[in-house]
Design a protein around this motif. Structure first.
Motif, PDB file in Angstrom:
ATOM      1  N   UNK A   1       0.918  -0.953  -0.071  1.00 20.56           N
ATOM      2  CA  UNK A   1       0.021  -0.018   0.063  1.00 20.56           C
ATOM      3  C   UNK A   1       0.951   1.300  -0.026  1.00 20.56           C
ATOM      4  N   UNK A   2       1.812   1.377   0.974  1.00 16.53           N
ATOM      5  CA  UNK A   2       2.885   2.469   0.836  1.00 16.53           C
ATOM      6  C   UNK A   2       3.552   2.669  -0.524  1.00 16.53           C
ATOM      7  N   UNK A   3       3.810   1.399  -1.144  1.00 15.44           N
ATOM      8  CA  UNK A   3       4.654   1.546  -2.422  1.00 15.44           C
ATOM      9  C   UNK A   3       3.450   2.140  -3.413  1.00 15.44           C
TER      10      UNK A   3
ATOM     11  N   UNK B   1       3.201   5.649  -2.892  1.00 11.31           N
ATOM     12  CA  UNK B   1       4.267   6.644  -2.762  1.00 11.31           C
ATOM     13  C   UNK B   1       4.441   6.669  -4.237  1.00 11.31           C
ATOM     14  N   UNK B   2       4.316   5.624  -5.037  1.00 10.17           N
ATOM     15  CA  UNK B   2       4.605   5.788  -6.716  1.00 10.17           C
ATOM     16  C   UNK B   2       3.557   6.594  -7.260  1.00 10.17           C
ATOM     17  N   UNK B   3       2.347   6.538  -6.774  1.00  8.23           N
ATOM     18  CA  UNK B   3       1.252   7.559  -7.539  1.00  8.23           C
ATOM     19  C   UNK B   3       1.582   8.958  -7.257  1.00  8.23           C
ATOM     20  N   UNK B   4       1.665   9.314  -5.864  1.00  3.34           N
ATOM     21  CA  UNK B   4       2.201  10.570  -5.422  1.00  3.34           C
ATOM     22  C   UNK B   4       3.397  11.160  -5.595  1.00  3.34           C
TER      23      UNK B   4
ATOM     24  N   UNK C   1       4.938  15.203  -4.009  1.00  2.00           N
ATOM     25  CA  UNK C   1       5.911  14.244  -4.450  1.00  2.00           C
ATOM     26  C   UNK C   1       6.713  13.995  -3.232  1.00  2.00           C
ATOM     27  N   UNK C   2       6.813  15.214  -2.337  1.00  4.12           N
ATOM     28  CA  UNK C   2       7.384  15.026  -0.944  1.00  4.12           C
ATOM     29  C   UNK C   2       6.767  14.021  -0.106  1.00  4.12           C
ATOM     30  N   UNK C   3       5.491  14.173  -0.336  1.00  9.91           N
ATOM     31  CA  UNK C   3       4.660  12.981   0.638  1.00  9.91           C
ATOM     32  C   UNK C   3       4.783  11.770  -0.060  1.00  9.91           C
TER      33      UNK C   3
ATOM     34  N   UNK D   1       5.990   8.210   1.712  1.00  7.51           N
ATOM     35  CA  UNK D   1       5.578   6.734   1.675  1.00  7.51           C
ATOM     36  C   UNK D   1       6.469   6.003   1.053  1.00  7.51           C
ATOM     37  N   UNK D   2       7.412   6.226  -0.062  1.00  5.94           N
ATOM     38  CA  UNK D   2       8.139   5.224  -0.132  1.00  5.94           C
ATOM     39  C   UNK D   2       9.246   4.816   0.510  1.00  5.94           C
ATOM     40  N   UNK D   3       9.650   5.773   1.532  1.00  4.71           N
ATOM     41  CA  UNK D   3      10.445   5.389   2.819  1.00  4.71           C
ATOM     42  C   UNK D   3       9.770   4.580   3.775  1.00  4.71           C
TER      43      UNK D   3
END
Length: 141
Positions: A15-17, A20-23, A49-51, A55-57
């Motif tokens: 879910x985070x991935x 993260x990719x979308x944002x 993009x910062x958010x 999410x990716x982290x």
């Protein structure tokens, strides 16, 4: 089937991935789907993009936490995820009620709320395991 902490962390990694990719790489799509009253401009894209990188982290964090052995460090990470998700749930509910975010964000409320509650449960369980292990070690010493 038992829903273990490892399963929870693995599902949350995905879910985070995805978010993260979308944002990070598709901020205009994220705004169109969830944005409500937000304008799609360079400033909003930068913020998303910062958010997204956050999410990716978190995806990396949850991926590596899933195989870690029970410890105070892993418990601290789980509590941090729980606290962040509970706060995000509250902020999303307020934003939806004010009309800042659209109705699609109820999906985010459900995701944040359920994962937050699950992390609280597993953090308490983790604490129990760690303290029992330490008590056994003290008895041996």
């Amino acid at each position: 089937m038992k829903f273990s902490l490892k399963t929870l962390l693995t599902v949350h990694t995905v879910i985070f991935l995805l978010y993260g990719i979308m944002d990070t790489f598709m901020p205009a799509t994220a705004i169109a789907n969830f944005g409500g009253q937000f304008e799609s401009n360079a400033s909003t894209h930068l913020l998303l993009r910062m958010i997204g990188t956050t999410f990716l982290a978190f995806a990396v964090l949850t991926w590596f936490m899933r195989d870690a052995s029970p410890s105070y460090g892993r418990r601290a990470g789980i509590f941090c995820l729980a606290a962040g998700l509970v706060m995000a749930t509250a902020i999303q509910i307020i934003a939806i009620m004010e009309g800042t975010l659209n109705q699609m964000n109820w999906i985010g409320v459900a995701i944040s709320g359920l994962f937050g509650a699950a992390y609280i449960y597993y953090a308490n369980l983790e604490h129990k395991h760690v303290t029992e292990r330490e008590a056994k070690q003290k008895v041996k010493a």
